[in-house]
Design a protein around this motif. Structure first.
Motif, PDB file in Angstrom:
ATOM      1  N   GLU A   1       1.886  13.247  -5.394  1.00  0.00           N
ATOM      2  CA  GLU A   1       0.682  14.032  -6.538  1.00  0.00           C
ATOM      3  C   GLU A   1       1.432  14.481  -8.369  1.00  0.00           C
ATOM      4  OE1 GLU A   1       3.023  18.182  -5.459  1.00  0.00           O
ATOM      5  OE2 GLU A   1       2.048  17.824  -4.040  1.00  0.00           O
TER       6      GLU A   1
ATOM      7  N   LYS B   1       1.130  -1.033  -0.060  1.00  0.00           N
ATOM      8  CA  LYS B   1       0.198  -0.096  -0.130  1.00  0.00           C
ATOM      9  C   LYS B   1       1.109   1.685  -0.039  1.00  0.00           C
ATOM     10  CE  LYS B   1      -4.616  -1.043   1.859  1.00  0.00           C
ATOM     11  NZ  LYS B   1      -4.006  -2.882   2.721  1.00  0.00           N
TER      12      LYS B   1
ATOM     13  N   SER C   1      -2.442   3.185  -7.208  1.00  0.00           N
ATOM     14  CA  SER C   1      -2.823   4.313  -6.087  1.00  0.00           C
ATOM     15  C   SER C   1      -2.042   4.982  -5.777  1.00  0.00           C
ATOM     16  CB  SER C   1      -2.974   3.180  -4.902  1.00  0.00           C
ATOM     17  OG  SER C   1      -2.465   1.608  -5.038  1.00  0.00           O
TER      18      SER C   1
ATOM     19  N   GLY D   1       0.053   7.497  -2.695  1.00  0.00           N
ATOM     20  CA  GLY D   1       0.163   8.070  -1.207  1.00  0.00           C
ATOM     21  C   GLY D   1      -0.481   9.286  -1.335  1.00  0.00           C
ATOM     22  N   GLU D   2      -0.568   9.610   0.200  1.00  0.00           N
ATOM     23  CA  GLU D   2      -0.895  11.002   0.390  1.00  0.00           C
ATOM     24  C   GLU D   2       0.326  12.336  -0.133  1.00  0.00           C
ATOM     25  OE1 GLU D   2       0.482   9.306   4.279  1.00  0.00           O
ATOM     26  OE2 GLU D   2      -0.602   8.636   2.445  1.00  0.00           O
ATOM     27  N   GLU D   3       1.173  11.943  -0.050  1.00  0.00           N
ATOM     28  CA  GLU D   3       1.739  13.312  -0.238  1.00  0.00           C
ATOM     29  C   GLU D   3       2.016  13.158  -2.156  1.00  0.00           C
ATOM     30  OE1 GLU D   3       4.732  12.743   2.243  1.00  0.00           O
ATOM     31  OE2 GLU D   3       2.954  12.966   3.678  1.00  0.00           O
TER      32      GLU D   3
ATOM     33  N   THR E   1      -2.818   9.962 -11.542  1.00  0.00           N
ATOM     34  CA  THR E   1      -4.277   9.916 -11.559  1.00  0.00           C
ATOM     35  C   THR E   1      -4.526   8.499 -11.197  1.00  0.00           C
ATOM     36  OG1 THR E   1      -4.923  10.480 -13.812  1.00  0.00           O
ATOM     37  CG2 THR E   1      -5.679  12.443 -11.512  1.00  0.00           C
ATOM     38  N   LYS E   2      -4.925   7.929 -11.271  1.00  0.00           N
ATOM     39  CA  LYS E   2      -5.617   5.984 -11.348  1.00  0.00           C
ATOM     40  C   LYS E   2      -5.318   5.776 -12.680  1.00  0.00           C
ATOM     41  CE  LYS E   2      -8.024   2.668  -9.758  1.00  0.00           C
ATOM     42  NZ  LYS E   2      -7.288   1.577  -9.157  1.00  0.00           N
TER      43      LYS E   2
ATOM     44  N   TYR F   1       6.461   9.787  -6.352  1.00  0.00           N
ATOM     45  CA  TYR F   1       5.991   9.547  -7.960  1.00  0.00           C
ATOM     46  C   TYR F   1       7.325  10.205  -8.800  1.00  0.00           C
ATOM     47  CZ  TYR F   1       5.919  14.343  -5.366  1.00  0.00           C
ATOM     48  OH  TYR F   1       6.097  15.855  -4.921  1.00  0.00           O
TER      49      TYR F   1
ATOM     50  N   ARG G   1       2.729   4.762   1.182  1.00  0.00           N
ATOM     51  CA  ARG G   1       2.171   6.044   2.087  1.00  0.00           C
ATOM     52  C   ARG G   1       3.716   7.028   1.002  1.00  0.00           C
ATOM     53  NH1 ARG G   1       3.762   2.045   6.217  1.00  0.00           N
ATOM     54  NH2 ARG G   1       2.125   1.002   6.227  1.00  0.00           N
ATOM     55  N   GLY G   2       2.608   8.424   2.069  1.00  0.00           N
ATOM     56  CA  GLY G   2       3.816   9.018   1.815  1.00  0.00           C
ATOM     57  C   GLY G   2       3.469   9.801   0.021  1.00  0.00           C
ATOM     58  N   SER G   3       5.355   9.966   0.014  1.00  0.00           N
ATOM     59  CA  SER G   3       4.967  10.370  -1.782  1.00  0.00           C
ATOM     60  C   SER G   3       5.006   8.539  -2.686  1.00  0.00           C
ATOM     61  CB  SER G   3       6.068  11.018  -2.102  1.00  0.00           C
ATOM     62  OG  SER G   3       7.479  10.759  -1.082  1.00  0.00           O
TER      63      SER G   3
END
Ligand SMILES: [Zn+2]
Ligand SMILES: [Zn+2]
Length: 351
Positions: A86, A22, A80, A82-84, A89-90, A139, A24-26
């Protein structure tokens, strides 16, 4: 998720069921659609390389841990983020830059993560693309791909084409330079296309195989030399008005090829060594200063070179040749065929 993993040297790869990571972060999780099968995967599978005097250089001494999921030429779609993370997109089509460093050494600081002191490359030091999913640490290491190239062809950009591009750049070619490309296999042909497109130099392709030399001509080589049939030193001298080569890019890099490369270098020339065949070299030390030539080792390429390469590929300047496709449970077969020289272009695994 399913992963094809090297568990023990020279034994068939095992398809294992691992937990899907899963992000996480970047981090970004990529659903792998295509993962290129590279010669260096064979060295990982065999557990090492040939070094000096037949000595075996073990991959575990260089920080590789097994079991390992190989695969560093990875293309797929974003699953998917992580929250950071950017900018993506999926389901977006992307290519992964695998030559990741730890971020703090002098090389990483100037954007040469491929030459990091403590590399964390995907598919070598961390699990790679012979799997349904791969976790990319940030990313920053994924690139958007347009629709111009199919996924299998784009996968091959991040190692085979990038290595060829990095080597051509290291040769620092000027218009009208004579460059000898040794080895007209996948990487050699790519280097010929790139040198033709971006340097304006005169390209001499050298190989032992007439069929490959024919392909070299079609890809832009101005002249070819079959070094099995003619003396390579004499032939290069004849093609360069007795001056010798301004640069040599050797994609074989075996004792035999480099011994002859040294003899046809012009004064000030650059000898770029890329191949991983291995062996050793006897060198006349006094000729290094008097002839002022440079020996340059070239390893893959930087993230910014991959960005350039993607735009060259999208404009159709290079045409990666994907010749064989395999499923995940055929990974051993893919590596065996590559080792036996039965894959003409690039082989890819489609998980
Ligand atoms: Zn580093
Ligand atoms: Zn590779």
């Amino acid at each position: 998720m399913k992963s094809a993993r090297i568990v023990k040297a020279n034994e068939p790869l095992e398809v294992q069921e691992l937990e899907t990571p899963k992000p996480r972060g970047s981090q970004v999780l990529i659903k792998v659609e295509s993962s290129g099968v590279c010669h260096s995967d064979i060295h990982l599978w065999e557990g090492g390389y040939e070094g000096l005097e037949g000595q075996f250089l073990k991959t575990t001494d260089r920080g590789v841990n097994y079991p390992l999921t190989p695969g560093h030429e990875i293309a797929g779609i974003v699953d998917s983020l992580g929250e950071e993370a950017e900018g993506f997109t999926k389901n977006e089509k992307v290519l992964v830059y695998p030559w990741i460093g730890e971020g703090r050494c002098p090389a990483c600081r100037i954007g040469q993560e491929n030459l990091c002191d403590k590399p964390r490359s995907l598919g070598i030091y961390r699990d790679g693309g012979y799997a349904e999913y791969v976790l990319v640490p940030s990313y920053r290491y994924i690139l958007k791909m347009g629709d111009e190239l199919d996924t299998d062809a784009s996968a091959t950009l991040s190692c085979s084409a990038l290595t060829a591009y990095g080597a051509v750049k290291n040769a620092n070619l000027k218009p009208n330079d004579n460059v000898v490309i040794v080895g007209a296999g996948g990487l050699g042909l790519m280097a010929i296309q790139l040198a033709k497109a971006v340097t304006g130099s005169k390209i001499i392709a050298m190989d032992l195989n007439d069929e490959k030399l024919e392909a070299a001509k079609k890809n832009g080589a101005d002249n070819t030399i079959n070094s099995k049939k003619e003396d390579p030193v004499k032939a290069v001298m004849e093609l360069t008005d007795k001056m010798g080569a301004d640069a040599v890019v050797d994609f074989v890099n075996a004792s035999k090829t480099v011994e002859s490369d040294i003899q046809f270098l012009r004064r000030r020339a650059k000898l770029v060594l890329v191949g991983l065949f291995g062996g050793e070299l006897k060198l006349s030390l006094v000729s290094m200063p008097t002839r002022a030539y440079r020996l340059i080792g070239s390893y893959t390429g930087t993230l910014s070179e991959l960005v350039e390469l993607v735009s060259l590929a999208r404009r159709g300047v290079i045409k990666p040749l994907v010749s064989n496709r395999f499923k995940l449970n055929q990974a051993t077969e893919a590596l065996t065929m590559l080792k036996e020289g039965k894959i003409l272009g690039r082989g890819v695994i489609n998980p």
